[in-house]
Design a protein around this motif. Structure first.
Motif, PDB file in Angstrom:
ATOM      1  N   ASN A 111       0.812  -1.234   0.000  1.00  0.00           N
ATOM      2  CA  ASN A 111       0.000   0.000   0.000  1.00  0.00           C
ATOM      3  C   ASN A 111       0.838   1.273   0.000  1.00  0.00           C
ATOM      4  O   ASN A 111       0.439   2.289   0.568  1.00  0.00           O
TER       5      ASN A 111
ATOM      6  N   MET B 295       1.629  -6.412  -3.071  1.00  0.00           N
ATOM      7  CA  MET B 295       0.481  -5.504  -3.120  1.00  0.00           C
ATOM      8  C   MET B 295       0.846  -4.055  -2.772  1.00  0.00           C
ATOM      9  O   MET B 295       0.263  -3.458  -1.865  1.00  0.00           O
TER      10      MET B 295
ATOM     11  N   SER C 156      -2.646   0.424  -3.982  1.00  0.00           N
ATOM     12  CA  SER C 156      -3.988   0.291  -3.434  1.00  0.00           C
ATOM     13  C   SER C 156      -4.967  -0.079  -4.549  1.00  0.00           C
ATOM     14  O   SER C 156      -4.677   0.104  -5.734  1.00  0.00           O
ATOM     15  N   ILE C 157      -6.125  -0.595  -4.170  1.00  0.00           N
ATOM     16  CA  ILE C 157      -7.151  -0.950  -5.158  1.00  0.00           C
ATOM     17  C   ILE C 157      -7.521   0.264  -6.008  1.00  0.00           C
ATOM     18  O   ILE C 157      -7.670   0.178  -7.231  1.00  0.00           O
ATOM     19  N   GLU C 158      -7.651   1.421  -5.369  1.00  0.00           N
ATOM     20  CA  GLU C 158      -8.017   2.646  -6.082  1.00  0.00           C
ATOM     21  C   GLU C 158      -6.943   3.045  -7.086  1.00  0.00           C
ATOM     22  O   GLU C 158      -7.253   3.515  -8.187  1.00  0.00           O
TER      23      GLU C 158
ATOM     24  N   GLN D 203      -7.194   0.701 -10.104  1.00  0.00           N
ATOM     25  CA  GLN D 203      -8.340   1.083 -10.929  1.00  0.00           C
ATOM     26  C   GLN D 203      -8.027   2.323 -11.763  1.00  0.00           C
ATOM     27  O   GLN D 203      -8.414   2.412 -12.924  1.00  0.00           O
TER      28      GLN D 203
END
Length: 221
Positions: A132, A156, A159-161, A164
């Motif tokens: 992150n 990872m 972040s997911i955002e 995207q």
């Protein structure tokens, strides 16, 4: 049953470099499919540990100019390209902070706080530090500055955002689960060598790693 051993105790040559090299091999396959290349590209790599160091090394071997790297205190920006020998000496031998780099290369800049590294314009970003570490605002900055590809070297790190945002803006994205598999791959090679009572050369391990990362990329696509 134990992998990652010292070569003197049956460990595989090339294991230390494997994750960083593997990330670059995976991203290289991704770039090639889209008529892009490391050669001539400007690259930003977060971190300065094993994964980061050897990702920088392999990217430079493929013709890239690595302009920034970091540690937990801050990041350095060298418009002429990071001098990897200095980074290795500072981090692996002298155990010093990355800010010491500017004492040896006064043309470089040091900035406190590692998050700002994603403000540095680049063609390829390789987050290789920690989970992150790259959020949506960082992704926006990278896209705004023209990034073409992002490859996850840490576990990872985006972040997911952030992911995207990359996908919505047609940035090539290599996820950690695939892109940083090089270390595990060479650990498996170490087990094979141990079973066969063999010790492959660094060049043999590297060539096998390259094939594995190509196969992983093919499986992903």
């Amino acid at each position: 049953v134990f992998t990652g051993k010292d070569p003197d105790f049956g460990g595989s040559l090339g294991r230390r470099e494997a994750t960083g090299y593997g990330v670059v091999y995976f991203v290289s396959e991704m770039l090639e499919e889209h008529a892009l290349d490391f050669n001539g590209s400007r690259v930003v790599v977060s971190g300065s540990g094993n994964v980061s160091t050897y990702a920088m090394e392999k990217a430079a071997e493929l013709g890239a100019t690595v302009v920034a790297c970091s540690d937990s205190s801050g990041y350095i920006y060298d418009p002429n390209g990071i001098q990897l020998d200095t980074v290795k000496r500072l981090k692996e031998v002298e155990q010093k902070r990355i800010k010491e780099y500017v004492k040896h290369h006064p043309e470089a800049q040091y900035h406190e706080g590692c998050g700002g590294i994603w403000q540095v314009p680049c063609d390829i970003a390789l987050p290789c530090a920690t989970q992150n570490e790259l959020d949506e605002s960082d992704a926006e900055a990278l896209v705004r500055n023209g990034v073409k590809a992002v490859g996850e070297g840490a576990n990872m790190p985006c972040s997911i955002e952030a992911i995207q945002h990359f996908q919505q803006n047609d940035v090539l994205f290599a996820p950690a689960k695939a892109a940083n598999a090089g270390g595990v791959a060479v650990s498996a090679m170490e087990m094979s060598q141990n079973s066969m009572r063999l010790s492959w050369t660094t060049e043999e391990v590297d060539e096998r790693l390259k094939v594995v990362m190509k196969e992983i990329y093919t499986s992903c696509t």
